[in-house]
Design an enzyme around this catalytic site. Structure first.
Site, PDB file in Angstrom:
ATOM      1  N   GLY A 236       0.813  -1.210   0.000  1.00  6.74           N
ATOM      2  CA  GLY A 236       0.000   0.000   0.000  1.00  6.74           C
ATOM      3  C   GLY A 236       0.840   1.251   0.000  1.00  6.74           C
ATOM      4  O   GLY A 236       2.064   1.201   0.205  1.00  6.74           O
ATOM      5  N   THR A 240      -0.176   4.388   5.227  1.00  4.38           N
ATOM      6  CA  THR A 240      -1.526   3.819   5.328  1.00  4.38           C
ATOM      7  C   THR A 240      -1.680   2.879   6.513  1.00  4.38           C
ATOM      8  O   THR A 240      -2.779   2.404   6.776  1.00  4.38           O
ATOM      9  CB  THR A 240      -1.889   3.073   4.037  1.00  4.38           C
ATOM     10  OG1 THR A 240      -0.815   2.192   3.687  1.00  4.38           O
ATOM     11  CG2 THR A 240      -2.125   4.047   2.900  1.00  4.38           C
ATOM     12  N   GLY A 241      -0.598   2.543   7.208  1.00  2.00           N
ATOM     13  CA  GLY A 241      -0.729   1.753   8.427  1.00  2.00           C
ATOM     14  C   GLY A 241      -0.201   0.343   8.327  1.00  2.00           C
ATOM     15  O   GLY A 241      -0.599  -0.526   9.106  1.00  2.00           O
ATOM     16  N   LYS A 242       0.716   0.079   7.401  1.00  2.07           N
ATOM     17  CA  LYS A 242       1.262  -1.283   7.242  1.00  2.07           C
ATOM     18  C   LYS A 242       2.085  -1.669   8.474  1.00  2.07           C
ATOM     19  O   LYS A 242       1.908  -2.759   9.035  1.00  2.07           O
ATOM     20  CB  LYS A 242       2.123  -1.353   5.975  1.00  2.07           C
ATOM     21  CG  LYS A 242       1.363  -1.031   4.699  1.00  2.07           C
ATOM     22  CD  LYS A 242       2.215  -1.200   3.460  1.00  2.07           C
ATOM     23  CE  LYS A 242       3.335  -0.187   3.385  1.00  2.07           C
ATOM     24  NZ  LYS A 242       2.859   1.198   3.236  1.00  2.07           N
ATOM     25  N   THR A 243       2.982  -0.795   8.885  1.00  2.00           N
ATOM     26  CA  THR A 243       3.800  -1.088  10.066  1.00  2.00           C
ATOM     27  C   THR A 243       2.951  -1.105  11.330  1.00  2.00           C
ATOM     28  O   THR A 243       3.207  -1.891  12.245  1.00  2.00           O
ATOM     29  CB  THR A 243       4.923  -0.036  10.186  1.00  2.00           C
ATOM     30  OG1 THR A 243       5.632   0.046   8.950  1.00  2.00           O
ATOM     31  CG2 THR A 243       5.892  -0.405  11.282  1.00  2.00           C
ATOM     32  N   HIS A 459      -8.371  34.772 -12.175  1.00  3.24           N
ATOM     33  CA  HIS A 459      -8.003  33.385 -12.487  1.00  3.24           C
ATOM     34  C   HIS A 459      -8.771  32.422 -11.588  1.00  3.24           C
ATOM     35  O   HIS A 459      -9.410  31.471 -12.062  1.00  3.24           O
ATOM     36  CB  HIS A 459      -6.491  33.204 -12.298  1.00  3.24           C
ATOM     37  CG  HIS A 459      -5.976  31.866 -12.710  1.00  3.24           C
ATOM     38  ND1 HIS A 459      -5.186  31.680 -13.815  1.00  3.24           N
ATOM     39  CD2 HIS A 459      -6.147  30.639 -12.158  1.00  3.24           C
ATOM     40  CE1 HIS A 459      -4.894  30.394 -13.924  1.00  3.24           C
ATOM     41  NE2 HIS A 459      -5.451  29.737 -12.921  1.00  3.24           N
ATOM     42  N   GLU A 460      -8.750  32.661 -10.285  1.00  3.05           N
ATOM     43  CA  GLU A 460      -9.442  31.770  -9.345  1.00  3.05           C
ATOM     44  C   GLU A 460     -10.954  31.861  -9.522  1.00  3.05           C
ATOM     45  O   GLU A 460     -11.666  30.858  -9.394  1.00  3.05           O
ATOM     46  CB  GLU A 460      -9.057  32.115  -7.906  1.00  3.05           C
ATOM     47  CG  GLU A 460      -7.607  31.855  -7.568  1.00  3.05           C
ATOM     48  CD  GLU A 460      -7.219  30.397  -7.739  1.00  3.05           C
ATOM     49  OE1 GLU A 460      -8.092  29.526  -7.688  1.00  3.05           O
ATOM     50  OE2 GLU A 460      -6.021  30.136  -7.955  1.00  3.05           O
ATOM     51  N   HIS A 463     -11.964  29.568 -12.363  1.00  2.90           N
ATOM     52  CA  HIS A 463     -12.104  28.175 -11.930  1.00  2.90           C
ATOM     53  C   HIS A 463     -13.427  27.938 -11.221  1.00  2.90           C
ATOM     54  O   HIS A 463     -14.147  26.964 -11.487  1.00  2.90           O
ATOM     55  CB  HIS A 463     -10.960  27.806 -10.973  1.00  2.90           C
ATOM     56  CG  HIS A 463      -9.641  27.633 -11.626  1.00  2.90           C
ATOM     57  ND1 HIS A 463      -9.433  26.813 -12.708  1.00  2.90           N
ATOM     58  CD2 HIS A 463      -8.414  28.178 -11.336  1.00  2.90           C
ATOM     59  CE1 HIS A 463      -8.166  26.859 -13.056  1.00  2.90           C
ATOM     60  NE2 HIS A 463      -7.526  27.681 -12.247  1.00  2.90           N
TER      61      HIS A 463
END
Length: 662
Positions: A236, A240-243, A459-460, A463
């Site tokens: 992953g 993400t929390g593997k360890t 510009h903003e 968007h």
């Protein structure tokens, strides 16, 4: 007070540390001292030829010892030593009875012996003459000093490279360099992390929890003829929390748990990595049932034979071969389970990934909105929160955040609240932490001219206007023209989390991304360098639509994407196809740019109103757009957006003139 300060200083003073090298230094000093004080050289006085002749003629010499054919040590008779001329030397602190009183450097030995023989005959002298060869311990040591220095340097580097005296299994000593460096967690050093501390990751947690059950009650599974799996691979993105899952396994399993990193096997000496793998599995087998956790296994598990520069028989490949043999080879019936973690599963060797070694590949993905909420609830427990904190809203505002990002965000919010001397952490502190992490630090002292600020505002506003008008574009949450990090302005949106994306949805997103440059063109009839990140984003999207997803009618239902990554240096299409791809990408982008211009031309007054409001307030929210544009024409779509997320569109600063960039 002074006395207490002295006591504190004495307690804080660095304690005396013993070093083994001091013993060697003391022995060396003792040897040198013994060499000096054991010899009579310190008490002997050098005399000239005339003085030697006088002593010789008076027949006061008891014996003469010629040392190494160039120096004569002269010993005086006991009855003559009481004469006044000798008393000054005899009474010195260095003189000892029976040692030479004088030293005479005579030059040529043959001439010296002839002179002595003549003096003996002329004066009827009585003395003994002896020749001796002596070597000084100091001279011997100096002779061997270069070799001693080389050996000392070699031992020093061996000690440093083998762990500096630290590590499990005595890894700091040169003779135990092949021992495993794994850290052992057992009943004496129990890990406090459990599955209760792991929020979200429900699917991965179930898989890992089953491994713990295998070890706690293996007969439940073996009674039906099943075999306990050999290994599980946690894959992953970073954070993400593997360890954390592995720590939870260590806390829950109640069996010996060996933890180490893939880089712990890597060493510059040939055969050390393979030796450490053998020692690790030997220790685990002795304590079975047990678990081995190898973090960042890609350090040793990369595919073999891919690197032609180092050849196929390098040390890393030997280590991998030994790991493959230990996991599934002859004599591997021990009850040992291997758990490994990596975020680079694509580079691992296929032999390592096959069933029988890593039977299970557990994908630990980025958390969704519900999992983010659960992770927030874990990390806010130690925090002192105000009543206005809305965890569900925070989960919506943090799409793409990993567990580590959420932990960092909670900590950042606490720091922001403490900086403002608050008694508790408010909801706005969490939102400021999101802005700080995603957009960067707010730069209040950045010098922006009024003209540049106006360009950034339009510009903003461009968007925001386009995203409000298009059905598949994400609705706006917040727009700001305050410089933050690398961006001079930014907009946060709330798009739905989609598992598949259709062509119309991607085209609407591209059109909204190009709305900033389109607004500049309409209002100022000029364009600036501020759309750099916008252009980069739409170019990548358009190229992916044409070459990866097969969403272009001209190129057709073809993908040039290779998930194996084997043809990274080979172009999978002809020059004619490359030309066609470039044309279709350009056509697609220009069509969406023209579409954005047409939309903004129809809503020019509202665009101007929004930009002026943005110049006035610097930060505007969804409510301000509702007042200007009214409700979106796609309310049904808004109602369907339940698992929503915020993305930031950053306008990066290109490495050119800083005039009209956003």
């Amino acid at each position: 007070m002074k006395e207490s300060n002295k006591d504190n200083n004495s307690n804080n003073a660095p304690k005396f540390k013993f070093n083994a090298y001091w013993i060697y230094g003391a022995i060396f000093l003792l040897l040198i001292g013994f060499q000096f004080f054991s010899s009579g050289d310190l008490a002997s006085k050098s005399i000239s030829k005339n003085e030697f002749g006088e002593v010789l003629r008076e027949n006061d010499i008891d014996k003469i010892i010629v040392v190494n054919k160039n120096i004569a040590q002269i010993f005086i008779k006991e009855e003559a030593i009481k004469k006044p001329r000798y008393q000054k030397l005899v009474n010195s602190a260095f003189y000892r009875k029976g040692t030479a009183l004088y030293e005479y450097n005579f030059g040529d030995l043959q001439n010296f012996e002839n002179d002595l023989e003549e003096a003996r005959k002329e004066n009827d002298l009585t003395f003994d003459l002896k020749n001796e060869s002596r070597t000084s311990m100091l001279d011997t040591f100096i002779g061997f000093l270069p070799f001693i220095i080389l050996i000392a340097i070699w031992l020093f580097f061996m000690r440093r490279m083998s762990g500096g005296g630290s590590g499990a299994g005595g890894g700091g000593q040169i003779f135990s360099i092949g021992k495993s460096k794994a850290k052992l967690f057992d009943k004496d050093t129990k890990v406090k992390t459990t599955f209760e501390n792991v929020a979200g990751l429900e699917g991965a947690k179930e898989e890992v929890q089953e491994i713990v059950d295998f070890l706690k009650s293996p007969e439940k599974y073996t009674a039906l003829g099943g075999k306990i799996p050999k290994g599980a691979l946690l894959v992953g993105p970073p954070g993400t929390g593997k360890t954390l899952l592995a720590k939870a396994v260590a806390g829950e399993a109640e069996v010996p748990f060996f933890s180490l990193s893939g880089s712990d096997f890597v060493e510059m000496f040939v055969g050390v990595g393979a030796s450490r793998v053998r020692d690790l599995f030997k220790q685990a087998a002795q304590k079975s049932p047990s678990i081995i956790f190898i973090d960042e296994i890609d350090a040793i598990g990369r595919a073999r034979g891919k690197n032609s520069m180092t050849g196929g028989n390098d040390e890393r490949e030997n280590t991998l071969n030994q790991l493959l043999t230990e996991m599934d080879g002859f004599g591997t019936d021990t009850n040992v389970i291997v758990i490994a973690a990596t975020n680079r599963a694509d580079v691992l060797d296929s032999a390592l990934m096959r069933a029988g070694r890593f039977d299970r590949q557990i994908y630990v993905d980025l958390p969704n909105i519900n999992e983010r909420k659960a992770i927030f609830e874990v990390h806010i427990k130690p925090l002192k929160l105000a009543d206005d904190v809305n965890v569900e809203f925070l989960a919506q505002q943090t799409p793409g955040f990993s567990g580590a990002d959420i932990a960092n965000m909670c900590n950042e919010s606490a720091l922001i609240a403490a900086r403002q001397s608050k008694k508790a952490i408010h909801h706005q502190d969490f939102l400021d932490a999101v802005d700080r992490i995603v957009g960067g630090l707010e730069k209040k002292n950045k010098v922006i001219t009024p003209k540049e600020k106006k360009v950034i505002a339009f510009h903003e506003a461009g968007h925001a206007t386009i995203s409000w008008m298009l059905e598949h574009a994400a609705p706006l949450v917040k727009v700001t023209i305050v410089p933050r990090g690398q961006s001079l302005g930014a907009a946060w949106y709330l798009p739905a989390e989609r598992l598949i994306v259709q062509t119309e949805q991607m085209l609407d997103e591209m059109c909204a991304t190009l709305g900033g440059r389109a607004a500049e063109k309409i209002i100022f009839n000029k364009i600036s360098t501020g759309a750099l990140s916008d252009l980069e984003k739409v170019t990548k999207q358009a190229r992916a639509m044409v070459t990866v997803y097969g969403l272009n009618d001209e190129v057709g239902n073809i993908t040039y994407y290779d998930s194996s990554g084997n043809d990274s240096f080979v172009k999978p299409y002809s020059e004619d196809t490359a030309k066609k791809i470039d044309e279709e990408i350009s056509k697609m982008i220009e069509a969406q740019y023209q579409r954005a211009i047409d939309l903004l031309e129809k809503n020019k007054e509202k665009l101007t109103t929004l930009a002026e409001l943005l110049l006035q307030k610097e930060v505007i929210f969804k409510d301000d757009l509702l007042k200007i544009f009214g409700k979106r024409p796609f309310e049904a779509l808004d109602a369907e957006i339940k698992d929503e997320k915020t993305i930031e569109e950053e306008v990066s600063v290109p490495p050119v003139k800083n005039e009209t960039e956003e």
